[in-house]
Scaffold this motif. Structure first.
Motif, PDB file in Angstrom:
ATOM      1  N   LEU A   1      -2.310   5.794   2.356  1.00 42.04           N
ATOM      2  CA  LEU A   1      -2.106   4.353   2.199  1.00 42.04           C
ATOM      3  C   LEU A   1      -0.712   4.061   1.646  1.00 42.04           C
ATOM      4  CD1 LEU A   1      -5.534   3.170   0.709  1.00 42.04           C
ATOM      5  CD2 LEU A   1      -4.559   2.513   2.919  1.00 42.04           C
ATOM      6  N   MET A   2      -0.338   4.772   0.600  1.00 44.58           N
ATOM      7  CA  MET A   2       0.963   4.530  -0.015  1.00 44.58           C
ATOM      8  C   MET A   2       2.097   4.871   0.942  1.00 44.58           C
ATOM      9  SD  MET A   2       0.329   5.528  -4.022  1.00 44.58           S
ATOM     10  CE  MET A   2      -0.856   6.860  -3.828  1.00 44.58           C
ATOM     11  N   ARG A   3       1.952   5.960   1.701  1.00 43.12           N
ATOM     12  CA  ARG A   3       2.984   6.314   2.687  1.00 43.12           C
ATOM     13  C   ARG A   3       3.212   5.175   3.677  1.00 43.12           C
ATOM     14  NH1 ARG A   3       0.320  11.379   2.770  1.00 43.12           N
ATOM     15  NH2 ARG A   3       1.572  12.905   1.655  1.00 43.12           N
ATOM     16  N   ARG A   4       2.122   4.461   3.998  1.00 45.30           N
ATOM     17  CA  ARG A   4       2.208   3.334   4.936  1.00 45.30           C
ATOM     18  C   ARG A   4       2.692   2.062   4.248  1.00 45.30           C
ATOM     19  NH1 ARG A   4      -3.144   4.889   6.579  1.00 45.30           N
ATOM     20  NH2 ARG A   4      -3.877   2.870   5.860  1.00 45.30           N
ATOM     21  N   GLY A   5       2.966   2.128   2.951  1.00 45.21           N
ATOM     22  CA  GLY A   5       3.472   0.952   2.243  1.00 45.21           C
ATOM     23  C   GLY A   5       2.391   0.043   1.696  1.00 45.21           C
ATOM     24  N   VAL A   6       1.173   0.574   1.560  1.00 48.71           N
ATOM     25  CA  VAL A   6       0.061  -0.209   1.038  1.00 48.71           C
ATOM     26  C   VAL A   6      -0.163   0.174  -0.422  1.00 48.71           C
ATOM     27  CG1 VAL A   6      -2.411  -0.717   1.267  1.00 48.71           C
ATOM     28  CG2 VAL A   6      -1.017  -0.288   3.321  1.00 48.71           C
TER      29      VAL A   6
ATOM     30  N   LEU B   1      -2.137   0.518  -3.885  1.00 50.18           N
ATOM     31  CA  LEU B   1      -3.537   0.779  -4.210  1.00 50.18           C
ATOM     32  C   LEU B   1      -4.126  -0.364  -5.026  1.00 50.18           C
ATOM     33  CD1 LEU B   1      -3.417   4.547  -5.247  1.00 50.18           C
ATOM     34  CD2 LEU B   1      -3.905   3.565  -2.999  1.00 50.18           C
ATOM     35  N   THR B   2      -5.406  -0.578  -4.842  1.00 53.07           N
ATOM     36  CA  THR B   2      -6.144  -1.538  -5.658  1.00 53.07           C
ATOM     37  C   THR B   2      -6.674  -0.806  -6.890  1.00 53.07           C
ATOM     38  OG1 THR B   2      -8.277  -1.052  -4.624  1.00 53.07           O
ATOM     39  CG2 THR B   2      -6.905  -2.767  -3.568  1.00 53.07           C
ATOM     40  N   ASN B   3      -7.121  -1.560  -7.865  1.00 54.50           N
ATOM     41  CA  ASN B   3      -7.715  -0.937  -9.046  1.00 54.50           C
ATOM     42  C   ASN B   3      -8.938  -0.112  -8.666  1.00 54.50           C
ATOM     43  OD1 ASN B   3      -5.865  -1.666 -10.966  1.00 54.50           O
ATOM     44  ND2 ASN B   3      -6.867  -3.600 -11.425  1.00 54.50           N
ATOM     45  N   GLU B   4      -9.728  -0.576  -7.720  1.00 52.28           N
ATOM     46  CA  GLU B   4     -10.902   0.197  -7.272  1.00 52.28           C
ATOM     47  C   GLU B   4     -10.489   1.537  -6.684  1.00 52.28           C
ATOM     48  OE1 GLU B   4     -13.993  -1.398  -4.791  1.00 52.28           O
ATOM     49  OE2 GLU B   4     -14.114  -3.200  -6.039  1.00 52.28           O
ATOM     50  N   GLN B   5      -9.420   1.549  -5.914  1.00 52.08           N
ATOM     51  CA  GLN B   5      -8.950   2.793  -5.300  1.00 52.08           C
ATOM     52  C   GLN B   5      -8.379   3.751  -6.335  1.00 52.08           C
ATOM     53  OE1 GLN B   5      -6.419   0.654  -2.595  1.00 52.08           O
ATOM     54  NE2 GLN B   5      -7.614   1.327  -0.818  1.00 52.08           N
ATOM     55  N   ARG B   6      -7.986   3.236  -7.486  1.00 54.58           N
ATOM     56  CA  ARG B   6      -7.432   4.083  -8.547  1.00 54.58           C
ATOM     57  C   ARG B   6      -8.516   4.730  -9.425  1.00 54.58           C
ATOM     58  NH1 ARG B   6      -3.819  -0.576  -9.168  1.00 54.58           N
ATOM     59  NH2 ARG B   6      -1.808  -0.043  -8.237  1.00 54.58           N
ATOM     60  N   ILE B   7      -9.722   4.216  -9.387  1.00 53.85           N
ATOM     61  CA  ILE B   7     -10.786   4.709 -10.280  1.00 53.85           C
ATOM     62  C   ILE B   7     -11.026   6.207 -10.126  1.00 53.85           C
ATOM     63  CG2 ILE B   7     -13.260   4.585 -10.815  1.00 53.85           C
ATOM     64  CD1 ILE B   7     -13.024   1.510 -10.370  1.00 53.85           C
TER      65      ILE B   7
ATOM     66  N   ASP C   1       8.483  -3.000  -5.876  1.00 53.55           N
ATOM     67  CA  ASP C   1       8.165  -4.335  -6.401  1.00 53.55           C
ATOM     68  C   ASP C   1       6.701  -4.427  -6.830  1.00 53.55           C
ATOM     69  OD1 ASP C   1      10.726  -5.384  -6.184  1.00 53.55           O
ATOM     70  OD2 ASP C   1      10.389  -6.164  -4.160  1.00 53.55           O
ATOM     71  N   THR C   2       5.796  -3.766  -6.097  1.00 58.37           N
ATOM     72  CA  THR C   2       4.383  -3.805  -6.494  1.00 58.37           C
ATOM     73  C   THR C   2       4.162  -3.026  -7.784  1.00 58.37           C
ATOM     74  OG1 THR C   2       3.663  -1.860  -5.220  1.00 58.37           O
ATOM     75  CG2 THR C   2       3.661  -3.989  -4.069  1.00 58.37           C
ATOM     76  N   GLN C   3       4.963  -1.990  -8.008  1.00 63.64           N
ATOM     77  CA  GLN C   3       4.871  -1.234  -9.255  1.00 63.64           C
ATOM     78  C   GLN C   3       5.259  -2.131 -10.435  1.00 63.64           C
ATOM     79  OE1 GLN C   3       5.009   2.850  -9.662  1.00 63.64           O
ATOM     80  NE2 GLN C   3       3.281   2.119  -8.470  1.00 63.64           N
ATOM     81  N   TYR C   4       6.355  -2.846 -10.277  1.00 61.81           N
ATOM     82  CA  TYR C   4       6.780  -3.760 -11.355  1.00 61.81           C
ATOM     83  C   TYR C   4       5.763  -4.886 -11.558  1.00 61.81           C
ATOM     84  CZ  TYR C   4      11.313  -1.655 -12.217  1.00 61.81           C
ATOM     85  OH  TYR C   4      12.311  -0.791 -12.587  1.00 61.81           O
ATOM     86  N   ALA C   5       5.154  -5.366 -10.483  1.00 61.52           N
ATOM     87  CA  ALA C   5       4.150  -6.426 -10.603  1.00 61.52           C
ATOM     88  C   ALA C   5       2.902  -5.927 -11.324  1.00 61.52           C
ATOM     89  CB  ALA C   5       3.785  -6.967  -9.216  1.00 61.52           C
TER      90      ALA C   5
END
Length: 178
Positions: free
Chosen positions: A47-52, A54-60, A132-136
Protein backbone atom coordinates in the motif's frame (compact mmCIF):
# COMPACT_ATOMS: atom_id res chain seq x y z
CA UNK A 1 21.88 1.95 36.53
CA UNK A 2 18.11 1.51 36.64
CA UNK A 3 16.43 -1.73 37.64
CA UNK A 4 14.64 -1.95 34.30
CA UNK A 5 16.36 -2.04 30.93
CA UNK A 6 16.51 1.14 28.86
CA UNK A 7 14.70 1.53 25.55
CA UNK A 8 15.63 4.41 23.26
CA UNK A 9 13.13 4.99 20.49
CA UNK A 10 14.33 7.00 17.50
CA UNK A 11 11.09 8.51 16.27
CA UNK A 12 9.99 10.88 13.52
CA UNK A 13 8.60 11.09 10.05
CA UNK A 14 9.87 8.86 7.29
CA UNK A 15 13.27 10.01 6.06
CA UNK A 16 14.28 11.63 9.35
CA UNK A 17 17.08 9.10 9.89
CA UNK A 18 15.48 6.84 12.50
CA UNK A 19 16.99 3.59 11.22
CA UNK A 20 20.44 5.09 10.61
CA UNK A 21 20.63 6.74 14.03
CA UNK A 22 19.27 3.63 15.76
CA UNK A 23 21.91 1.46 14.04
CA UNK A 24 24.65 3.90 15.04
CA UNK A 25 23.46 3.99 18.66
CA UNK A 26 23.15 0.20 18.78
CA UNK A 27 26.71 -0.21 17.53
CA UNK A 28 28.06 2.51 19.84
CA UNK A 29 26.54 0.91 22.95
CA UNK A 30 26.49 -2.73 21.79
CA UNK A 31 22.77 -3.09 22.52
CA UNK A 32 19.87 -4.78 20.78
CA UNK A 33 18.42 -3.10 17.70
CA UNK A 34 14.88 -3.38 16.42
CA UNK A 35 13.47 -1.60 13.38
CA UNK A 36 9.69 -1.28 13.31
CA UNK A 37 9.73 -1.37 9.50
CA UNK A 38 10.61 -5.06 9.73
CA UNK A 39 7.23 -5.75 11.35
CA UNK A 40 5.02 -4.22 8.64
CA UNK A 41 3.02 -6.76 6.68
CA UNK A 42 3.77 -7.15 2.98
CA UNK A 43 0.24 -5.89 2.29
CA UNK A 44 0.90 -2.67 4.20
CA UNK A 45 4.26 -2.19 2.50
CA UNK A 46 2.56 -2.66 -0.88
CA UNK A 47 0.00 0.00 0.00
CA UNK A 48 2.71 2.47 0.97
CA UNK A 49 4.72 1.71 -2.18
CA UNK A 50 1.61 2.70 -4.15
CA UNK A 51 1.41 5.98 -2.22
CA UNK A 52 -1.45 4.97 0.07
CA UNK A 53 -1.12 6.07 3.69
CA UNK A 54 -2.03 3.47 6.30
CA UNK A 55 -5.10 3.87 8.47
CA UNK A 56 -4.99 3.40 12.22
CA UNK A 57 -6.76 0.05 11.77
CA UNK A 58 -4.06 -1.12 9.37
CA UNK A 59 -1.41 -0.14 11.91
CA UNK A 60 -2.86 -2.24 14.76
CA UNK A 61 -1.27 -5.62 13.84
CA UNK A 62 2.04 -3.85 13.18
CA UNK A 63 2.02 -2.20 16.60
CA UNK A 64 1.15 -5.50 18.29
CA UNK A 65 4.10 -7.23 16.59
CA UNK A 66 6.51 -4.43 17.53
CA UNK A 67 5.34 -4.44 21.16
CA UNK A 68 5.60 -8.24 21.37
CA UNK A 69 9.19 -8.09 20.07
CA UNK A 70 10.04 -5.41 22.63
CA UNK A 71 8.54 -7.45 25.47
CA UNK A 72 10.79 -10.36 24.49
CA UNK A 73 13.86 -8.13 24.69
CA UNK A 74 12.65 -6.64 27.98
CA UNK A 75 12.10 -10.11 29.45
CA UNK A 76 15.80 -10.75 28.87
CA UNK A 77 16.51 -7.53 30.82
CA UNK A 78 18.40 -6.19 27.80
CA UNK A 79 18.75 -2.59 26.71
CA UNK A 80 17.38 -1.82 23.26
CA UNK A 81 17.14 0.84 20.60
CA UNK A 82 14.11 0.94 18.32
CA UNK A 83 13.59 2.80 15.06
CA UNK A 84 9.86 3.60 14.98
CA UNK A 85 7.85 6.50 13.58
CA UNK A 86 5.80 6.81 16.82
CA UNK A 87 3.93 9.68 15.21
CA UNK A 88 0.82 9.28 17.35
CA UNK A 89 0.56 9.57 21.12
CA UNK A 90 -1.38 6.29 21.32
CA UNK A 91 1.55 4.45 19.71
CA UNK A 92 4.06 6.10 22.04
CA UNK A 93 1.89 5.05 24.99
CA UNK A 94 1.83 1.45 23.73
CA UNK A 95 5.62 1.47 23.44
CA UNK A 96 5.95 2.89 26.96
CA UNK A 97 4.09 -0.16 28.31
CA UNK A 98 6.62 -2.77 27.12
CA UNK A 99 8.70 -3.08 30.30
CA UNK A 100 11.49 -0.56 29.74
CA UNK A 101 12.63 2.78 31.06
CA UNK A 102 11.88 4.62 27.85
CA UNK A 103 13.34 7.66 26.11
CA UNK A 104 11.93 8.90 22.82
CA UNK A 105 14.34 10.77 20.59
CA UNK A 106 12.31 12.86 18.17
CA UNK A 107 14.40 13.37 15.06
CA UNK A 108 13.03 16.68 13.89
CA UNK A 109 14.17 18.94 11.13
CA UNK A 110 13.41 20.91 8.03
CA UNK A 111 10.91 19.27 5.72
CA UNK A 112 12.95 20.09 2.57
CA UNK A 113 15.99 18.26 3.99
CA UNK A 114 13.91 15.22 4.95
CA UNK A 115 12.18 15.18 1.57
CA UNK A 116 15.57 15.36 -0.16
CA UNK A 117 16.77 12.37 1.85
CA UNK A 118 13.65 10.39 0.95
CA UNK A 119 14.10 11.11 -2.74
CA UNK A 120 17.78 10.07 -2.60
CA UNK A 121 17.21 6.67 -1.00
CA UNK A 122 16.37 3.61 -3.04
CA UNK A 123 14.59 0.40 -2.24
CA UNK A 124 12.44 1.75 0.60
CA UNK A 125 8.70 1.15 0.54
CA UNK A 126 7.81 4.66 1.73
CA UNK A 127 7.78 7.14 -1.16
CA UNK A 128 8.50 10.84 -0.67
CA UNK A 129 4.98 11.68 -1.84
CA UNK A 130 3.67 10.32 1.51
CA UNK A 131 5.74 12.77 3.57
CA UNK A 132 2.85 15.22 3.88
CA UNK A 133 0.67 12.45 5.36
CA UNK A 134 3.41 11.72 7.88
CA UNK A 135 3.42 15.34 9.03
CA UNK A 136 -0.40 15.35 9.13
CA UNK A 137 -0.35 12.23 11.34
CA UNK A 138 2.36 13.55 13.69
CA UNK A 139 1.00 14.46 17.11
CA UNK A 140 3.69 16.71 18.53
CA UNK A 141 5.23 15.27 21.71
CA UNK A 142 5.73 18.70 23.29
CA UNK A 143 4.10 17.79 26.62
CA UNK A 144 5.74 14.37 27.03
CA UNK A 145 8.55 14.36 29.61
CA UNK A 146 10.31 11.31 28.13
CA UNK A 147 10.79 12.89 24.68
CA UNK A 148 13.80 14.89 23.58
CA UNK A 149 14.08 16.59 20.20
CA UNK A 150 17.27 16.43 18.18
CA UNK A 151 18.00 18.07 14.84
CA UNK A 152 18.25 15.71 11.88
CA UNK A 153 20.84 17.98 10.27
CA UNK A 154 23.46 16.54 12.65
CA UNK A 155 25.34 13.40 11.60
CA UNK A 156 24.18 10.01 12.90
CA UNK A 157 27.31 9.79 15.08
CA UNK A 158 26.67 13.25 16.54
CA UNK A 159 23.08 12.29 17.27
CA UNK A 160 24.12 8.99 18.89
CA UNK A 161 26.62 10.87 21.08
CA UNK A 162 23.92 13.32 22.14
CA UNK A 163 21.62 10.44 23.05
CA UNK A 164 24.32 8.65 25.05
CA UNK A 165 24.97 11.88 26.97
CA UNK A 166 21.31 11.98 28.02
CA UNK A 167 20.92 8.38 29.21
CA UNK A 168 22.90 7.22 32.26
CA UNK A 169 22.61 3.51 31.42
CA UNK A 170 23.89 4.12 27.89
CA UNK A 171 26.85 6.15 29.15
CA UNK A 172 28.05 3.09 31.05
CA UNK A 173 27.53 0.81 28.04
CA UNK A 174 29.31 3.18 25.66
CA UNK A 175 32.35 3.27 27.95
CA UNK A 176 32.37 -0.52 28.26
CA UNK A 177 32.24 -1.09 24.49
CA UNK A 178 34.94 1.51 23.74
Amino acid sequence: MTSRPTLVICMGVSGSGKSTVAKTLSATCDIALLDADMYHSEANKALMRRGVALTNEQRIPWMLKVCDALREVSADNAHCVLAHSALQRQHRDQLRATGFDTLFVWLDGDKPLIEQRMQARSGHFMPAKLLDTQYATLQLPDDEADVIALNVADTPQQLASQIVAKVDALQVLARESA
